[in-house]
Enzyme design. Structure first.
Site, PDB file in Angstrom:
ATOM      1  N   ASP A  84     -20.828  17.705 -29.413  1.00 16.42           N
ATOM      2  CA  ASP A  84     -21.465  18.946 -29.215  1.00 16.42           C
ATOM      3  C   ASP A  84     -22.680  19.006 -28.671  1.00 16.42           C
ATOM      4  O   ASP A  84     -23.755  18.241 -28.978  1.00 16.42           O
ATOM      5  CB  ASP A  84     -21.658  19.631 -30.800  1.00 16.42           C
ATOM      6  CG  ASP A  84     -20.215  20.044 -31.279  1.00 16.42           C
ATOM      7  OD1 ASP A  84     -19.303  20.167 -30.446  1.00 16.42           O
ATOM      8  OD2 ASP A  84     -20.390  20.425 -32.377  1.00 16.42           O
ATOM      9  N   GLU A 133     -10.380  23.302 -35.336  1.00 18.86           N
ATOM     10  CA  GLU A 133      -9.091  22.449 -35.761  1.00 18.86           C
ATOM     11  C   GLU A 133      -8.717  22.884 -37.396  1.00 18.86           C
ATOM     12  O   GLU A 133      -9.575  23.224 -38.094  1.00 18.86           O
ATOM     13  CB  GLU A 133      -9.590  20.916 -35.867  1.00 18.86           C
ATOM     14  CG  GLU A 133      -9.781  20.574 -34.555  1.00 18.86           C
ATOM     15  CD  GLU A 133     -10.589  19.020 -34.648  1.00 18.86           C
ATOM     16  OE1 GLU A 133     -10.472  18.273 -33.548  1.00 18.86           O
ATOM     17  OE2 GLU A 133     -11.060  18.623 -35.515  1.00 18.86           O
ATOM     18  N   THR A 172      -5.134  15.664 -30.543  1.00 24.72           N
ATOM     19  CA  THR A 172      -6.231  15.177 -29.709  1.00 24.72           C
ATOM     20  C   THR A 172      -6.016  13.442 -29.849  1.00 24.72           C
ATOM     21  O   THR A 172      -5.105  12.937 -30.264  1.00 24.72           O
ATOM     22  CB  THR A 172      -7.548  15.377 -30.283  1.00 24.72           C
ATOM     23  OG1 THR A 172      -8.605  15.070 -29.447  1.00 24.72           O
ATOM     24  CG2 THR A 172      -7.869  14.998 -31.879  1.00 24.72           C
ATOM     25  N   GLU A 177      -5.078  16.375 -26.050  1.00 24.71           N
ATOM     26  CA  GLU A 177      -6.322  16.526 -25.241  1.00 24.71           C
ATOM     27  C   GLU A 177      -6.837  14.908 -25.561  1.00 24.71           C
ATOM     28  O   GLU A 177      -6.735  14.346 -26.721  1.00 24.71           O
ATOM     29  CB  GLU A 177      -7.311  17.536 -25.459  1.00 24.71           C
ATOM     30  CG  GLU A 177      -7.566  17.879 -27.003  1.00 24.71           C
ATOM     31  CD  GLU A 177      -8.407  18.916 -27.263  1.00 24.71           C
ATOM     32  OE1 GLU A 177      -9.247  18.859 -28.000  1.00 24.71           O
ATOM     33  OE2 GLU A 177      -7.763  20.171 -26.768  1.00 24.71           O
ATOM     34  N   LEU A 208     -12.581  11.909 -26.503  1.00 24.61           N
ATOM     35  CA  LEU A 208     -13.916  11.687 -26.067  1.00 24.61           C
ATOM     36  C   LEU A 208     -13.956  11.732 -24.602  1.00 24.61           C
ATOM     37  O   LEU A 208     -12.843  11.326 -23.870  1.00 24.61           O
ATOM     38  CB  LEU A 208     -14.442  10.168 -26.394  1.00 24.61           C
ATOM     39  CG  LEU A 208     -14.372   9.885 -28.084  1.00 24.61           C
ATOM     40  CD1 LEU A 208     -14.784   8.478 -28.292  1.00 24.61           C
ATOM     41  CD2 LEU A 208     -15.619  10.888 -28.795  1.00 24.61           C
TER      42      LEU A 208
END
Length: 587
Positions: free
Chosen positions: A169, A254, A410, A448, A451
């Site tokens: 973030d 999520e 992810t 996805e 990191l």
């Protein structure tokens, strides 16, 4: 006659998902249809063909476009679209599109590299910041028009959480100020740990149906927001710029509890903390325990602190509370509340976008640390009741199946050896387990990276997960992800060397074909959204917690798989050549 035989041959090699032996068979339920966005319904699906190879979740040819695709280039069936996440603060807290000229240049570069589209968070805290039902979509409309002008598709996230406090973030965007104001007089609207510390990342699922916000419940807040989005973005929905809408279901968007938060002192690989000690969830648990015949049972008080290791706690140590009858009851209740939360919000989202040519999506977190321990502590505190003898992800996938939603997962880029030994990470096994759960439930599965990575090793790992059984020259591979979204657009990505490596990765995802602007040519058929199937009882969802062996993933990426060989292979190629002639001549 030849044409009919050819089409029948093509139909024969389009395959539906075949459930593994021993699986519970879900009863098909009737759907109600209601048009909302002015689209005509496409033709009906061809019935399931129980044939012998190739894809798990494919459907029979639906149009001449698909037949043309097969005859023109069967390799397109292996094409995995690539999207890129836009910066978190692309629209500022002041609801202004940031640095439009620079963004346009970057979007044009992405398009030139063959990227299929971009993903963007549409922040609740920005759009409805001025007060209840005072929506301002102007900056996002400008952004959407820019994306459309650059000939990219768009994935949209309904971001009902704050930005700030999670890994990666880079900006701070809170929940709407008027929502936070309610929290000042009633802090139990927020998730709460055992010590009473509140987490303001998102609203607690304990208040999902409580009319605490000027007479509306959180689910009503989310529904009204999505309805306003639909009404204000009607033209972009009708033009099919927007291809899917990911519905935020918790922190970082999520479907999980905010069990680990850097803002509150969590450091990787801490086990996190249960987040069910607000008054609403405490009362719910008390009622559930009494119904079970154990009114004396309380919420756990021995699960340790956020940065503890599993073995240092009474709850997660070998033979600890989590393995007792009381522990099993708590973990079942805790994870079931999460399932119901996601199901309720997706049901409302489905109703809002009914008739629109768009797909819903939901994101599941990749909590890979402590995966190789007996207790899977970090997953349990996040709400994923996953153990070596209990599959915690299959019920989520089955819940998503009733909404025909995409399962987005992810940590696709991670390899186990890259993680610190003390974290007991099982990233590779976790990805294989969750993707397999989605495929077994006949879901579209996307993913996805967790990191930001710019190295070939990370891209190769994503490639392996995108087509885990390699490429098939004769049609859709047996296993293939529906799409991959790269995290994220940045100055680092746009550096020449990094961007060259990224461009090569995109090319490989597209099986070395040019960018395909028509998703239907690589089997992404999007019909007008139909009403969700009837709710699946929790008891039925929990029937699929018995673990099944995940699908086998190859060790090498981009391996050419000739599923059919010898004479069978020759017959297929001959028919494809005949079909190509028929399409070109128009006969």
């Amino acid at each position: 006659m030849a044409t009919r035989m050819t089409i029948q041959f093509q139909e024969r090699y389009n395959f539906q998902h075949e459930r593994m032996s021993g699986e519970a068979i879900r009863v098909k339920r009737a759907r109600k249809q209601r048009a909302m966005c002015g689209f005509k319904m496409d033709g009906d699906h061809v019935k399931k063909q129980p044939r012998l190879v190739l894809p798990l979740n494919a459907s029979a040819p639906k149009s001449k476009v698909e037949i043309h695709t097969i005859s023109e280039d069967p390799m397109l069936a292996n094409y995995v679209p690539v999207y890129v996440m836009l910066p978190l603060g692309v629209v500022t807290n002041e609801n202004v599109l940031k640095d439009t000229v620079r963004l346009q240049n970057q979007l044009m570069s992405l398009h030139a590299a063959g990227v299929d589209g971009v993903m963007v968070d549409v922040w609740w805290g920005i759009v409805e910041s001025k007060g209840p039902m005072q929506y301002d979509w102007s900056a996002y409309r400008t952004l959407f028009q820019l994306v459309q002008n650059c000939k990219l598709k768009l994935q949209v996230i309904m971001s009902f959480h704050q930005c700030g406090g999670n890994v990666g973030d880079s900006v701070s965007i809170s929940l709407p100020k008027w929502v936070l104001k309610v929290g000042k007089t009633n802090p139990d609207i927020f998730y709460t740990n055992y010590k009473g510390i509140r987490n303001t990342e998102c609203l607690s699922l304990g208040v999902d149906k409580q009319p605490l916000f000027h007479g509306r419940s959180p689910i009503e807040l989310y529904t009204d927001y999505m309805r306003s989005f639909r009404d204000n973005m009607q033209d972009f929905l009708e033009s099919q710029l927007i291809i899917d809408i990911e519905v935020g279901l918790g922190p970082a968007g999520e479907l999980r509890y905010p069990s680990y938060s850097q803002n509150l002192g969590w450091v990787f690989p801490g086990i996190g903390e249960f987040q069910c000690y607000d008054n609403y969830l405490k009362a719910d648990f008390k009622k559930a325990a009494a119904k079970e015949g154990h009114p004396e049972w309380k919420l756990p008080d021995n699960a340790g602190k956020s940065n503890d290791k599993p073995e240092s706690t009474e709850f997660f140590k070998p033979g600890g509370t989590y393995q007792t009858e009381k522990g099993n009851f708590f973990l079942t209740w805790y994870s079931n509340k999460l399932l119901t939360h996601g199901d309720d919000i997706l049901d409302e989202a489905n109703n809002v976008f009914l008739g629109c040519k768009v797909k819903l999506a939901a994101k599941v977190a990749g909590i890979h640390w402590w995966y190789k321990t007996e207790s899977h502590a970090a997953e349990l505190t996040a709400g994923y009741y996953n153990l070596h003898h209990r599959d915690g992800y299959r019920p989520i996938a089955r819940m998503l199946s009733r909404h025909n939603a995409i399962l987005n997962f992810t940590c696709l880029e991670m390899r186990n050896y890259e993680q610190p030994v003390e974290a007991q990470s099982g990233a590779e096994e976790l990805v294989r387990q969750v993707l397999s759960c989605g495929w077994k439930e006949n879901l579209k599965v996307a993913g996805e990276n967790a990191l930001a990575r710019y190295d070939r090793e990370a891209y190769d790992q994503i490639l392996q997960n995108a087509r885990p059984n390699g490429i098939s020259k004769l049609g859709r591979p047996r296993l293939k992800m529906y799409g991959v979204t790269y995290l994220r657009l940045s100055d680092d990505l746009m550096k020449q060397k990094n961007f060259e490596i990224f461009t090569a990765f995109v090319r490989k995802m597209h099986v070395n074909l040019d960018h395909c602007p028509d998703p239907e040519r690589y089997y992404h058929f999007t019909e007008p959204m139909k009403r969700s199937e009837p709710r699946i009882p929790l008891e039925t969802l929990l029937e699929v917690t018995t673990p099944l062996q995940p699908y086998a993933f190859l060790k090498e990426t981009d391996v050419i798989q000739r599923v059919l060989t010898g004479f069978f292979y020759y017959i297929v190629i001959t028919v494809l050549r005949i079909l190509r002639i028929k399409v070109k001549t128009g006969k």
